[in-house]
Design a protein around this motif. Structure first.
Motif, PDB file in Angstrom:
ATOM      1  N   LYS A 274       0.816  -1.219   0.000  1.00  0.00           N
ATOM      2  CA  LYS A 274       0.000   0.000   0.000  1.00  0.00           C
ATOM      3  C   LYS A 274       0.850   1.269   0.000  1.00  0.00           C
ATOM      4  O   LYS A 274       0.444   2.301   0.508  1.00  0.00           O
ATOM      5  CB  LYS A 274      -0.969  -0.001   1.189  1.00  0.00           C
ATOM      6  CG  LYS A 274      -1.958  -1.168   1.142  1.00  0.00           C
ATOM      7  CD  LYS A 274      -2.970  -1.123   2.260  1.00  0.00           C
ATOM      8  CE  LYS A 274      -3.949  -2.279   2.144  1.00  0.00           C
ATOM      9  NZ  LYS A 274      -4.944  -2.289   3.241  1.00  0.00           N
ATOM     10  N   ARG A 275       2.042   1.153  -0.603  1.00  0.00           N
ATOM     11  CA  ARG A 275       2.846   2.353  -0.820  1.00  0.00           C
ATOM     12  C   ARG A 275       2.457   3.021  -2.128  1.00  0.00           C
ATOM     13  O   ARG A 275       2.681   4.213  -2.304  1.00  0.00           O
ATOM     14  CB  ARG A 275       4.334   1.995  -0.830  1.00  0.00           C
ATOM     15  CG  ARG A 275       4.878   1.591   0.530  1.00  0.00           C
ATOM     16  CD  ARG A 275       6.386   1.466   0.504  1.00  0.00           C
ATOM     17  NE  ARG A 275       6.822   0.318  -0.274  1.00  0.00           N
ATOM     18  CZ  ARG A 275       7.052  -0.882   0.246  1.00  0.00           C
ATOM     19  NH1 ARG A 275       6.872  -1.084   1.544  1.00  0.00           N
ATOM     20  NH2 ARG A 275       7.457  -1.884  -0.521  1.00  0.00           N
ATOM     21  N   LEU A 276       1.908   2.231  -3.038  1.00  0.00           N
ATOM     22  CA  LEU A 276       1.462   2.748  -4.331  1.00  0.00           C
ATOM     23  C   LEU A 276       0.093   2.179  -4.664  1.00  0.00           C
ATOM     24  O   LEU A 276      -0.268   1.089  -4.213  1.00  0.00           O
ATOM     25  CB  LEU A 276       2.446   2.370  -5.435  1.00  0.00           C
ATOM     26  CG  LEU A 276       3.806   3.079  -5.465  1.00  0.00           C
ATOM     27  CD1 LEU A 276       4.703   2.435  -6.505  1.00  0.00           C
ATOM     28  CD2 LEU A 276       3.655   4.569  -5.741  1.00  0.00           C
ATOM     29  N   VAL A 277      -0.636   2.907  -5.484  1.00  0.00           N
ATOM     30  CA  VAL A 277      -1.911   2.420  -6.022  1.00  0.00           C
ATOM     31  C   VAL A 277      -1.939   2.729  -7.518  1.00  0.00           C
ATOM     32  O   VAL A 277      -1.245   3.626  -7.997  1.00  0.00           O
ATOM     33  CB  VAL A 277      -3.132   3.070  -5.337  1.00  0.00           C
ATOM     34  CG1 VAL A 277      -3.225   2.650  -3.886  1.00  0.00           C
ATOM     35  CG2 VAL A 277      -3.073   4.590  -5.466  1.00  0.00           C
ATOM     36  N   VAL A 278      -2.721   1.946  -8.235  1.00  0.00           N
ATOM     37  CA  VAL A 278      -2.963   2.200  -9.655  1.00  0.00           C
ATOM     38  C   VAL A 278      -4.347   2.820  -9.762  1.00  0.00           C
ATOM     39  O   VAL A 278      -5.357   2.105  -9.671  1.00  0.00           O
ATOM     40  CB  VAL A 278      -2.870   0.886 -10.463  1.00  0.00           C
ATOM     41  CG1 VAL A 278      -3.154   1.154 -11.937  1.00  0.00           C
ATOM     42  CG2 VAL A 278      -1.502   0.245 -10.286  1.00  0.00           C
ATOM     43  N   PRO A 279      -4.445   4.140  -9.922  1.00  0.00           N
ATOM     44  CA  PRO A 279      -5.764   4.786  -9.879  1.00  0.00           C
ATOM     45  C   PRO A 279      -6.638   4.466 -11.086  1.00  0.00           C
ATOM     46  O   PRO A 279      -7.860   4.454 -10.983  1.00  0.00           O
ATOM     47  CB  PRO A 279      -5.419   6.283  -9.816  1.00  0.00           C
ATOM     48  CG  PRO A 279      -4.069   6.395 -10.440  1.00  0.00           C
ATOM     49  CD  PRO A 279      -3.365   5.124 -10.089  1.00  0.00           C
ATOM     50  N   PHE A 280      -6.005   4.214 -12.247  1.00  0.00           N
ATOM     51  CA  PHE A 280      -6.754   3.921 -13.476  1.00  0.00           C
ATOM     52  C   PHE A 280      -6.085   2.730 -14.163  1.00  0.00           C
ATOM     53  O   PHE A 280      -4.875   2.710 -14.350  1.00  0.00           O
ATOM     54  CB  PHE A 280      -6.759   5.135 -14.416  1.00  0.00           C
ATOM     55  CG  PHE A 280      -7.020   6.432 -13.699  1.00  0.00           C
ATOM     56  CD1 PHE A 280      -8.226   6.669 -13.052  1.00  0.00           C
ATOM     57  CD2 PHE A 280      -6.036   7.417 -13.649  1.00  0.00           C
ATOM     58  CE1 PHE A 280      -8.453   7.862 -12.377  1.00  0.00           C
ATOM     59  CE2 PHE A 280      -6.250   8.604 -12.985  1.00  0.00           C
ATOM     60  CZ  PHE A 280      -7.457   8.833 -12.337  1.00  0.00           C
ATOM     61  N   GLU A 281      -6.881   1.748 -14.557  1.00  0.00           N
ATOM     62  CA  GLU A 281      -6.331   0.511 -15.120  1.00  0.00           C
ATOM     63  C   GLU A 281      -5.979   0.625 -16.600  1.00  0.00           C
ATOM     64  O   GLU A 281      -5.462  -0.322 -17.181  1.00  0.00           O
ATOM     65  CB  GLU A 281      -7.319  -0.641 -14.920  1.00  0.00           C
ATOM     66  CG  GLU A 281      -7.401  -1.129 -13.480  1.00  0.00           C
ATOM     67  CD  GLU A 281      -6.103  -1.793 -13.019  1.00  0.00           C
ATOM     68  OE1 GLU A 281      -5.314  -2.248 -13.879  1.00  0.00           O
ATOM     69  OE2 GLU A 281      -5.868  -1.854 -11.806  1.00  0.00           O
TER      70      GLU A 281
END
Length: 321
Positions: A274-281
């Motif tokens: 949970k250090r990074l997220v992919v906001p749009f696939e």
């Protein structure tokens, strides 16, 4: 009591082995069976040790042996020494039998894809002595690939290279590990706040981070390409800071500095933590892939073949998950 006499001579090793075995079994016969010698030979070695020390070590009863107080005091240290000697011999044998292998890869691949998996390889193949190095030179700088052999590595050790590039490396066996597919990535903090990232259009409120690891722009997607694919035409895709190393761009994203386009297959550990997220696939393909490059001249090397099989199995498993 000390186990050396005043003249400093160490006790004979065979005598110490015989004493330790006889003391453990309290039997010359059982000690002899363990050491593959005769009971008389064990008795003789113990007698030599007693003469060396100047003190009896056993009370020889009718059908048994009994340790003297001097032997009781000496036994733990003798046993400790024998175990240390055995461990040293085993380490030396393992070192002699180890099969060395050097693996050279781009820094970002080494840190974010290879290292989280390398423990499994080490556990499954302790006989391979791995030397891992990260080199930015393993990234092709443009349309033409750079050198395909790391000059700094020993010629005596087989070398497996992971290259990020075109896949054209003459004189080598080339296996694709995975292709570069880029997705936007950012800190989870950017999903909240005054301008939360809910749609691509919200990128107008955030800093765009640019990864310039690959200088040949046709080989990597740009923000202008991704925004066009997302149907966003009124955001300047050229604005924002540029980084010459993909790892730096990702670190900047982790710190909440902005949003970057990153290779999806390298993000698993950071996303799980949970250090990074992919906001749009929405993904954008790049022109390069990661390739395992092994010299044709080294084909058949056992360590190299073992690593090749493991790496390609890991990449296939990662694509299937």
């Amino acid at each position: 009591m000390a186990i050396t006499r005043l003249d400093g001579r160490a006790p004979p090793l065979n005598a110490l082995r015989a004493f330790e075995a006889a003391a453990r079994h309290l039997s010359f016969k059982k000690a002899a069976a363990e050491l593959s010698v005769t009971p008389g030979a064990v008795s003789h070695q113990v007698k030599l040790l007693e003469e060396h020390l100047g003190t009896p070590l056993f009370r020889r009863l009718t059908r048994a042996l009994e340790l003297t107080p001097e032997a009781e005091a000496m036994l733990p240290k003798v046993r400790e020494g024998m175990e240390a000697l055995f461990a040293a011999v085993q380490r030396g044998r393992a070192r002699h039998e180890a099969r060395p292998l050097t693996v050279v890869s781009p820094p970002n691949f080494a840190a974010r894809w290879l290292m989280p998996r390398l423990g499994r390889f080490a556990a499954a193949h302790p006989e391979i002595e791995l030397h891992l190095a990260s080199r930015q030179a393993m990234v092709d700088t443009g349309a033409a690939p750079g050198p395909v052999a790391p000059h700094a590595e020993s010629a005596q050790t087989p070398v497996a290279m992971v290259r990020f590039g075109s896949g054209h490396y003459p004189g080598n066996r080339v296996d694709e590990v995975f292709s570069a597919v880029y997705v936007p990535v950012c800190s989870p903090r950017l999903l909240r706040g005054e301008h939360p990232l809910r749609s691509p259009d919200d990128l107008r409120h955030h800093t765009l981070l640019h990864d310039d690891t690959v200088s040949e722009e046709s080989s990597r997607p740009k923000w202008t390409d991704w925004l066009r694919s997302a149907g966003v035409h009124d955001i300047d895709g050229t604005r924002g800071p540029h980084f010459s190393d993909a790892a730096l761009a990702l670190d900047a994203a982790i710190e909440g500095m902005g949003v970057t386009l990153a290779i999806k297959s390298l993000l698993d550990a950071e996303v799980r933590a949970k250090r990074l997220v992919v906001p749009f696939e929405l993904a954008a393909p790049g022109g390069f892939s990661y390739y395992l490059v092994t010299p044709e001249a080294a084909a058949g090397d056992a360590a190299l073949e073992t690593f090749r099989g493991w790496l390609l199995s890991e990449s296939a498993g990662a694509r299937a998950s």
